[in-house]
Write a protein that holds these residues in place. Structure first.
Motif, PDB file in Angstrom:
ATOM      1  N   PRO A 179     -12.283 -23.087  24.467  1.00 45.06           N
ATOM      2  CA  PRO A 179     -13.370 -23.822  23.809  1.00 45.06           C
ATOM      3  C   PRO A 179     -14.452 -22.912  23.213  1.00 45.06           C
ATOM      4  CG  PRO A 179     -12.740 -24.931  25.819  1.00 45.06           C
ATOM      5  CD  PRO A 179     -11.984 -23.627  25.817  1.00 45.06           C
ATOM      6  N   LEU A 180     -14.661 -21.746  23.829  1.00 46.15           N
ATOM      7  CA  LEU A 180     -15.673 -20.822  23.299  1.00 46.15           C
ATOM      8  C   LEU A 180     -15.151 -19.941  22.166  1.00 46.15           C
ATOM      9  CD1 LEU A 180     -17.649 -19.474  26.422  1.00 46.15           C
ATOM     10  CD2 LEU A 180     -18.481 -20.984  24.607  1.00 46.15           C
ATOM     11  N   PHE A 181     -13.869 -20.083  21.811  1.00 40.64           N
ATOM     12  CA  PHE A 181     -13.267 -19.181  20.812  1.00 40.64           C
ATOM     13  C   PHE A 181     -14.105 -19.068  19.525  1.00 40.64           C
ATOM     14  CE2 PHE A 181     -10.264 -18.355  17.272  1.00 40.64           C
ATOM     15  CZ  PHE A 181      -9.813 -17.096  17.654  1.00 40.64           C
ATOM     16  N   ASP A 200     -17.186 -11.207  23.896  1.00 46.87           N
ATOM     17  CA  ASP A 200     -18.646 -11.269  23.762  1.00 46.87           C
ATOM     18  C   ASP A 200     -19.021 -12.650  23.246  1.00 46.87           C
ATOM     19  OD1 ASP A 200     -17.943  -8.222  23.292  1.00 46.87           O
ATOM     20  OD2 ASP A 200     -20.039  -8.310  23.891  1.00 46.87           O
ATOM     21  N   VAL A 201     -19.845 -13.336  23.999  1.00 43.78           N
ATOM     22  CA  VAL A 201     -20.194 -14.718  23.655  1.00 43.78           C
ATOM     23  C   VAL A 201     -21.503 -14.732  22.864  1.00 43.78           C
ATOM     24  CG1 VAL A 201     -20.629 -17.030  24.564  1.00 43.78           C
ATOM     25  CG2 VAL A 201     -19.117 -15.460  25.824  1.00 43.78           C
ATOM     26  N   GLN A 202     -21.473 -15.443  21.739  1.00 41.70           N
ATOM     27  CA  GLN A 202     -22.697 -15.638  20.942  1.00 41.70           C
ATOM     28  C   GLN A 202     -22.818 -17.122  20.637  1.00 41.70           C
ATOM     29  OE1 GLN A 202     -20.434 -13.374  18.761  1.00 41.70           O
ATOM     30  NE2 GLN A 202     -21.137 -11.429  19.592  1.00 41.70           N
ATOM     31  N   GLU A 242     -24.760  -8.302  30.228  1.00 47.50           N
ATOM     32  CA  GLU A 242     -24.353  -8.803  28.913  1.00 47.50           C
ATOM     33  C   GLU A 242     -23.725 -10.190  29.059  1.00 47.50           C
ATOM     34  OE1 GLU A 242     -22.181  -6.087  26.368  1.00 47.50           O
ATOM     35  OE2 GLU A 242     -22.614  -4.432  27.724  1.00 47.50           O
ATOM     36  N   TYR A 243     -23.813 -11.007  28.009  1.00 45.19           N
ATOM     37  CA  TYR A 243     -23.097 -12.280  28.001  1.00 45.19           C
ATOM     38  C   TYR A 243     -21.707 -11.972  27.450  1.00 45.19           C
ATOM     39  CZ  TYR A 243     -22.410 -17.345  27.724  1.00 45.19           C
ATOM     40  OH  TYR A 243     -21.948 -18.622  27.914  1.00 45.19           O
ATOM     41  N   ALA A 244     -20.924 -11.318  28.303  1.00 41.38           N
ATOM     42  CA  ALA A 244     -19.615 -10.808  27.891  1.00 41.38           C
ATOM     43  C   ALA A 244     -18.766 -10.627  29.144  1.00 41.38           C
ATOM     44  CB  ALA A 244     -19.775  -9.472  27.170  1.00 41.38           C
ATOM     45  N   ASN A 245     -17.464 -10.598  28.935  1.00 40.77           N
ATOM     46  CA  ASN A 245     -16.573 -10.348  30.077  1.00 40.77           C
ATOM     47  C   ASN A 245     -15.469  -9.380  29.689  1.00 40.77           C
ATOM     48  OD1 ASN A 245     -13.843 -11.804  29.555  1.00 40.77           O
ATOM     49  ND2 ASN A 245     -15.346 -13.404  29.015  1.00 40.77           N
ATOM     50  N   PHE A 246     -14.946  -8.717  30.726  1.00 38.77           N
ATOM     51  CA  PHE A 246     -13.688  -7.991  30.636  1.00 38.77           C
ATOM     52  C   PHE A 246     -12.658  -8.823  31.365  1.00 38.77           C
ATOM     53  CE2 PHE A 246     -16.032  -3.716  30.418  1.00 38.77           C
ATOM     54  CZ  PHE A 246     -15.744  -3.540  29.077  1.00 38.77           C
ATOM     55  N   SER A 288      -1.868 -16.563  34.040  1.00 38.00           N
ATOM     56  CA  SER A 288      -1.988 -15.915  32.725  1.00 38.00           C
ATOM     57  C   SER A 288      -3.268 -15.087  32.594  1.00 38.00           C
ATOM     58  CB  SER A 288      -2.007 -16.962  31.610  1.00 38.00           C
ATOM     59  OG  SER A 288      -0.901 -17.797  31.718  1.00 38.00           O
ATOM     60  N   TRP A 289      -4.248 -15.364  33.455  1.00 38.04           N
ATOM     61  CA  TRP A 289      -5.573 -14.721  33.340  1.00 38.04           C
ATOM     62  C   TRP A 289      -5.957 -14.174  34.720  1.00 38.04           C
ATOM     63  CZ3 TRP A 289      -9.953 -17.632  30.258  1.00 38.04           C
ATOM     64  CH2 TRP A 289     -11.014 -16.770  30.026  1.00 38.04           C
ATOM     65  N   PRO A 290      -5.256 -13.090  35.166  1.00 37.28           N
ATOM     66  CA  PRO A 290      -5.441 -12.634  36.547  1.00 37.28           C
ATOM     67  C   PRO A 290      -6.783 -11.968  36.852  1.00 37.28           C
ATOM     68  CG  PRO A 290      -3.849 -11.237  35.400  1.00 37.28           C
ATOM     69  CD  PRO A 290      -4.155 -12.392  34.490  1.00 37.28           C
ATOM     70  N   TRP A 313     -14.019 -10.553  34.721  1.00 38.58           N
ATOM     71  CA  TRP A 313     -15.207  -9.864  35.250  1.00 38.58           C
ATOM     72  C   TRP A 313     -16.367  -9.979  34.273  1.00 38.58           C
ATOM     73  CZ3 TRP A 313     -15.147  -7.742  40.072  1.00 38.58           C
ATOM     74  CH2 TRP A 313     -13.895  -7.532  40.665  1.00 38.58           C
ATOM     75  N   ARG A 314     -17.536 -10.280  34.789  1.00 36.83           N
ATOM     76  CA  ARG A 314     -18.754 -10.235  33.982  1.00 36.83           C
ATOM     77  C   ARG A 314     -19.116  -8.783  33.721  1.00 36.83           C
ATOM     78  NH1 ARG A 314     -19.813 -13.294  31.018  1.00 36.83           N
ATOM     79  NH2 ARG A 314     -20.517 -15.138  32.140  1.00 36.83           N
ATOM     80  N   ILE A 315     -19.520  -8.457  32.493  1.00 31.71           N
ATOM     81  CA  ILE A 315     -20.062  -7.142  32.166  1.00 31.71           C
ATOM     82  C   ILE A 315     -21.553  -7.194  32.481  1.00 31.71           C
ATOM     83  CG2 ILE A 315     -20.441  -5.440  30.346  1.00 31.71           C
ATOM     84  CD1 ILE A 315     -17.920  -6.588  28.942  1.00 31.71           C
ATOM     85  N   ARG A 326     -16.073 -27.070  29.666  1.00 33.98           N
ATOM     86  CA  ARG A 326     -14.690 -27.070  29.155  1.00 33.98           C
ATOM     87  C   ARG A 326     -14.097 -25.667  29.186  1.00 33.98           C
ATOM     88  NH1 ARG A 326     -13.968 -28.376  24.012  1.00 33.98           N
ATOM     89  NH2 ARG A 326     -16.138 -28.335  23.379  1.00 33.98           N
ATOM     90  N   GLU A 327     -14.928 -24.672  28.895  1.00 35.29           N
ATOM     91  CA  GLU A 327     -14.452 -23.281  28.962  1.00 35.29           C
ATOM     92  C   GLU A 327     -14.071 -22.929  30.407  1.00 35.29           C
ATOM     93  OE1 GLU A 327     -13.962 -21.197  26.487  1.00 35.29           O
ATOM     94  OE2 GLU A 327     -13.643 -19.314  27.555  1.00 35.29           O
ATOM     95  N   ARG A 328     -14.914 -23.320  31.340  1.00 34.73           N
ATOM     96  CA  ARG A 328     -14.639 -23.025  32.752  1.00 34.73           C
ATOM     97  C   ARG A 328     -13.342 -23.707  33.206  1.00 34.73           C
ATOM     98  NH1 ARG A 328     -16.538 -21.700  37.789  1.00 34.73           N
ATOM     99  NH2 ARG A 328     -16.072 -23.199  39.426  1.00 34.73           N
ATOM    100  N   ASP A 329     -13.169 -24.972  32.834  1.00 36.44           N
ATOM    101  CA  ASP A 329     -11.951 -25.700  33.216  1.00 36.44           C
ATOM    102  C   ASP A 329     -10.706 -25.001  32.665  1.00 36.44           C
ATOM    103  OD1 ASP A 329     -13.469 -27.561  34.511  1.00 36.44           O
ATOM    104  OD2 ASP A 329     -13.274 -29.117  32.969  1.00 36.44           O
ATOM    105  N   ARG A 330     -10.770 -24.590  31.397  1.00 38.43           N
ATOM    106  CA  ARG A 330      -9.619 -23.922  30.771  1.00 38.43           C
ATOM    107  C   ARG A 330      -9.359 -22.556  31.443  1.00 38.43           C
ATOM    108  NH1 ARG A 330      -4.830 -23.915  29.099  1.00 38.43           N
ATOM    109  NH2 ARG A 330      -4.332 -22.781  27.200  1.00 38.43           N
ATOM    110  N   ALA A 331     -10.449 -21.851  31.753  1.00 37.99           N
ATOM    111  CA  ALA A 331     -10.296 -20.543  32.417  1.00 37.99           C
ATOM    112  C   ALA A 331      -9.662 -20.717  33.797  1.00 37.99           C
ATOM    113  CB  ALA A 331     -11.650 -19.847  32.527  1.00 37.99           C
ATOM    114  N   LEU A 332     -10.097 -21.732  34.529  1.00 34.83           N
ATOM    115  CA  LEU A 332      -9.529 -21.966  35.868  1.00 34.83           C
ATOM    116  C   LEU A 332      -8.050 -22.342  35.768  1.00 34.83           C
ATOM    117  CD1 LEU A 332     -12.488 -23.908  37.552  1.00 34.83           C
ATOM    118  CD2 LEU A 332     -11.809 -21.523  37.927  1.00 34.83           C
TER     119      LEU A 332
HETATM  120  O1  LIG Z   1     -18.960 -16.369  30.171  1.00 38.37           O
HETATM  121  C1  LIG Z   1     -18.062 -15.779  29.565  1.00 38.37           C
HETATM  122  O2  LIG Z   1     -17.900 -14.556  29.609  1.00 38.37           O
HETATM  123  C2  LIG Z   1     -17.046 -16.572  28.781  1.00 38.37           C
HETATM  124  C3  LIG Z   1     -16.129 -17.241  29.675  1.00 38.37           C
HETATM  125  C4  LIG Z   1     -14.831 -16.968  29.878  1.00 38.37           C
HETATM  126  C5  LIG Z   1     -14.311 -17.877  30.882  1.00 38.37           C
HETATM  127  C6  LIG Z   1     -15.486 -18.660  31.197  1.00 38.37           C
HETATM  128  O3  LIG Z   1     -15.550 -19.598  31.991  1.00 38.37           O
HETATM  129  O4  LIG Z   1     -16.555 -18.255  30.458  1.00 38.37           O
END
Ligand SMILES: O=C(O)CC1=CCC(=O)O1
Length: 93
Positions: free
Chosen positions: A72-74, A8-10, A49-53, A39-41, A44-46, A26-32
């Motif tokens: 970066p969003l940690f 859950d992003v705040q 909500e500004y959250a993911n599964f 490692s991150w197969p 999904w957006r919930i 930076r978060e997107r680059d790290r996620a990609l």
């Molecule tokens: O938007 C989010 O849910 C947080 C996030 C995880 C990877 C990303 O790029 O954004």
């Protein structure tokens, strides 16, 4: 080892637009990077909500912690982790 993770992003409401854009890029680059590494197969957006599964596939609890804390969003996320085991009734298991 598979883990189900809810993030859950705040973001701080007073975060400057440039800083926000840079942080999200930076978060997107790290996620990609982590997806490409396998490692991150699943990510999904919930809906609504500004959250993911997510599903992470890593070697250990310590590896997962290292990965999550490297995002970066940690500092701006609440994170819930659920370890997963194979279900005996899953087709093909
Ligand atoms: O938007 C989010 O849910 C947080 C996030 C995880 C990877 C990303 O790029 O954004």
């Amino acid at each position: 080892m598979l883990f189900h993770v809810r993030m859950d992003v705040q973001l701080p409401p007073d975060l400057a637009p440039d800083a926000r854009a840079s942080l999200l890029a930076r978060e997107r680059d790290r996620a990609l990077e982590l997806q490409a590494a396998g490692s991150w197969p699943e990510l999904w957006r919930i809906v609504g909500e500004y959250a993911n599964f997510s599903i992470f596939d890593v070697e250990s609890n310590d590896d997962l912690h290292e990965i999550l804390s490297s995002l970066p969003l940690f500092p701006y996320m609440s994170i819930q982790v659920t370890p997963l085991a194979r279900h005996p009734s899953k087709l093909g298991a």
